[in-house]
Design a protein around this motif. Structure first.
Motif, mmCIF file in Angstrom:
data_model
loop_
_atom_site.group_PDB
_atom_site.id
_atom_site.type_symbol
_atom_site.label_atom_id
_atom_site.label_comp_id
_atom_site.label_asym_id
_atom_site.label_seq_id
_atom_site.Cartn_x
_atom_site.Cartn_y
_atom_site.Cartn_z
ATOM 1 N N ASN A 120 0.833 -1.208 0.000
ATOM 2 C CA ASN A 120 0.000 0.000 0.000
ATOM 3 C C ASN A 120 0.864 1.252 0.000
ATOM 4 N N THR A 121 0.440 2.270 -0.729
ATOM 5 C CA THR A 121 1.121 3.558 -0.616
ATOM 6 C C THR A 121 0.652 4.280 0.641
ATOM 7 N N ARG A 122 -0.567 3.964 1.087
ATOM 8 C CA ARG A 122 -1.113 4.505 2.328
ATOM 9 C C ARG A 122 -1.873 3.394 3.025
ATOM 10 N N THR A 123 -1.500 3.115 4.258
ATOM 11 C CA THR A 123 -2.183 2.054 4.988
ATOM 12 C C THR A 123 -3.599 2.491 5.348
ATOM 13 N N ASP B 246 -19.408 -0.955 0.706
ATOM 14 C CA ASP B 246 -18.156 -1.631 1.056
ATOM 15 C C ASP B 246 -17.332 -1.887 -0.210
ATOM 16 N N LYS B 247 -17.980 -2.407 -1.245
ATOM 17 C CA LYS B 247 -17.293 -2.654 -2.525
ATOM 18 C C LYS B 247 -16.835 -1.338 -3.151
ATOM 19 N N LEU B 248 -17.688 -0.329 -3.078
ATOM 20 C CA LEU B 248 -17.345 0.977 -3.648
ATOM 21 C C LEU B 248 -16.142 1.572 -2.923
ATOM 22 N N SER B 249 -16.100 1.420 -1.619
ATOM 23 C CA SER B 249 -14.951 1.889 -0.841
ATOM 24 C C SER B 249 -13.674 1.171 -1.278
ATOM 25 N N ALA B 250 -13.769 -0.138 -1.492
ATOM 26 C CA ALA B 250 -12.602 -0.907 -1.964
ATOM 27 C C ALA B 250 -12.162 -0.420 -3.342
ATOM 28 N N TYR B 251 -13.133 -0.128 -4.199
ATOM 29 C CA TYR B 251 -12.779 0.353 -5.539
ATOM 30 C C TYR B 251 -12.113 1.733 -5.470
ATOM 31 N N GLU C 141 -4.816 4.140 -5.073
ATOM 32 C CA GLU C 141 -3.509 3.478 -5.144
ATOM 33 C C GLU C 141 -2.953 3.543 -6.569
ATOM 34 N N LEU C 142 -3.798 3.316 -7.548
ATOM 35 C CA LEU C 142 -3.346 3.403 -8.946
ATOM 36 C C LEU C 142 -2.931 4.827 -9.282
ATOM 37 N N LYS C 143 -3.677 5.804 -8.772
ATOM 38 C CA LYS C 143 -3.335 7.216 -8.995
ATOM 39 C C LYS C 143 -1.953 7.528 -8.418
ATOM 40 N N ALA C 144 -1.600 6.858 -7.335
ATOM 41 C CA ALA C 144 -0.299 7.053 -6.696
ATOM 42 C C ALA C 144 0.804 6.236 -7.373
ATOM 43 N N GLY C 145 0.446 5.528 -8.459
ATOM 44 C CA GLY C 145 1.445 4.765 -9.207
ATOM 45 C C GLY C 145 1.643 3.345 -8.717
ATOM 46 N N ASN C 146 0.765 2.859 -7.873
ATOM 47 C CA ASN C 146 0.905 1.520 -7.309
ATOM 48 C C ASN C 146 0.153 0.505 -8.177
ATOM 49 N N GLU D 74 0.202 -2.539 -8.052
ATOM 50 C CA GLU D 74 -0.205 -3.696 -7.258
ATOM 51 C C GLU D 74 -1.730 -3.823 -7.195
ATOM 52 N N PHE D 75 -2.423 -2.704 -7.342
ATOM 53 C CA PHE D 75 -3.883 -2.687 -7.214
ATOM 54 C C PHE D 75 -4.615 -2.804 -8.549
ATOM 55 N N LYS D 76 -3.895 -3.050 -9.636
ATOM 56 C CA LYS D 76 -4.528 -3.114 -10.955
ATOM 57 C C LYS D 76 -5.556 -4.233 -11.044
ATOM 58 N N LYS D 77 -5.171 -5.438 -10.686
ATOM 59 C CA LYS D 77 -6.097 -6.569 -10.786
ATOM 60 C C LYS D 77 -7.247 -6.418 -9.786
ATOM 61 N N ALA D 78 -6.940 -5.978 -8.578
ATOM 62 C CA ALA D 78 -7.989 -5.761 -7.574
ATOM 63 C C ALA D 78 -8.991 -4.727 -8.086
ATOM 64 N N SER D 79 -8.492 -3.707 -8.757
ATOM 65 C CA SER D 79 -9.363 -2.675 -9.324
ATOM 66 C C SER D 79 -10.311 -3.276 -10.359
ATOM 67 N N GLU D 80 -9.768 -4.083 -11.245
ATOM 68 C CA GLU D 80 -10.584 -4.709 -12.301
ATOM 69 C C GLU D 80 -11.637 -5.641 -11.696
ATOM 70 N N GLN D 81 -11.219 -6.453 -10.735
ATOM 71 C CA GLN D 81 -12.144 -7.403 -10.106
ATOM 72 C C GLN D 81 -13.228 -6.688 -9.312
ATOM 73 N N THR D 82 -12.850 -5.640 -8.618
ATOM 74 C CA THR D 82 -13.813 -4.903 -7.802
ATOM 75 C C THR D 82 -14.805 -4.149 -8.681
ATOM 76 N N LEU D 83 -14.323 -3.575 -9.773
ATOM 77 C CA LEU D 83 -15.226 -2.893 -10.702
ATOM 78 C C LEU D 83 -16.229 -3.883 -11.296
ATOM 79 N N ALA D 84 -15.762 -5.061 -11.660
ATOM 80 C CA ALA D 84 -16.665 -6.096 -12.194
ATOM 81 C C ALA D 84 -17.708 -6.492 -11.141
ATOM 82 N N ALA D 85 -17.283 -6.613 -9.894
ATOM 83 C CA ALA D 85 -18.220 -6.957 -8.820
ATOM 84 C C ALA D 85 -19.255 -5.850 -8.628
ATOM 85 N N LEU D 86 -18.817 -4.600 -8.707
ATOM 86 C CA LEU D 86 -19.752 -3.478 -8.587
ATOM 87 C C LEU D 86 -20.788 -3.504 -9.712
ATOM 88 N N LYS D 87 -20.331 -3.712 -10.932
ATOM 89 C CA LYS D 87 -21.256 -3.771 -12.067
ATOM 90 C C LYS D 87 -22.213 -4.952 -11.925
#
Length: 191
Positions: free
Chosen positions: A23-26, A134-139, A145-150, A152-165
């Motif tokens: 994480n860039t920020r815990t 809860d899902k929206l908060s995770a997204y 994190e992606l905005k900060a250049g991390n 590491e959160f790319k796949k989590a972002s994709e999976q969470t967006l799919a779950a939201l949709k």
């Protein structure tokens, strides 16, 4: 007699989230619960005021404040582990139920009826809005994190967006279309 329910609730700040990720920020469960409360209130307000549904945004917000309370006892089980297979998912739900009971046992009996529906997430309609928040908060965490250049959160972002949709909630669509883009902006861009 002394009761420890609220002392336990205030320990949410010590439970770290995203333990498997760099994480860039815990983030801790207490701040996450606040964010979920804000988002649950927003989603329920959108449902009530835009889509004219019978919803109580205040109730959704309060329920969201307690939605991860059992994690004070269980810790934050990472999602990939919690939902790895049906047996683990079932076992985790049992552990979570024991933790809910333990927390409620830390209250005077006359207060249990006020907190049991919150700790147990017993209202299905409210639970749906809290789960979406809860899902929206995770997204949003992934976006930040992606905005900060991390990456590491790319796949989590994709999976969470799919779950939201996959939740197929018009309130989520409304929020994501109108409010979510601002989370990708810098402070200067927000102004």
């Amino acid at each position: 007699m002394n009761y420890s329910f609220f002392a336990y609730i205030f320990r949410m700040r010590y439970i770290a989230r995203w333990a498997l990720m760099r994480n860039t920020r815990t983030e801790n469960v207490e701040e996450h619960s606040y964010e979920v409360a804000v988002l649950a209130h927003a989603l329920a307000s959108i449902g009530r005021d835009v889509f004219h549904k019978e919803l109580d945004p205040d109730r959704a917000a309060v329920a969201a404040l307690f939605h991860d309370a059992p994690e004070i006892i269980t810790g934050d089980m990472p999602t990939p582990i919690k939902y790895y297979n049906p047996d683990i998912k079932t076992a985790y739900r049992q552990v979570e139920a024991v933790a809910q009971d333990k927390l409620l046992s830390m209250l005077p009996s006359e207060l249990v009826p006020a907190y049991a529906p919150l700790v147990r997430e017993s209202d299905p309609q409210v639970r749906r809005y809290v789960k979406a928040a809860d899902k929206l908060s995770a997204y949003i965490k992934c976006v930040e994190e992606l905005k900060a250049g991390n990456a590491e959160f790319k796949k989590a972002s994709e999976q969470t967006l799919a779950a939201l949709k996959g939740m197929e909630m018009e309130e989520l669509d409304y929020f994501m279309e109108r409010f979510l883009p601002a989370f990708s902006l810098t402070l200067d861009e927000l102004q």
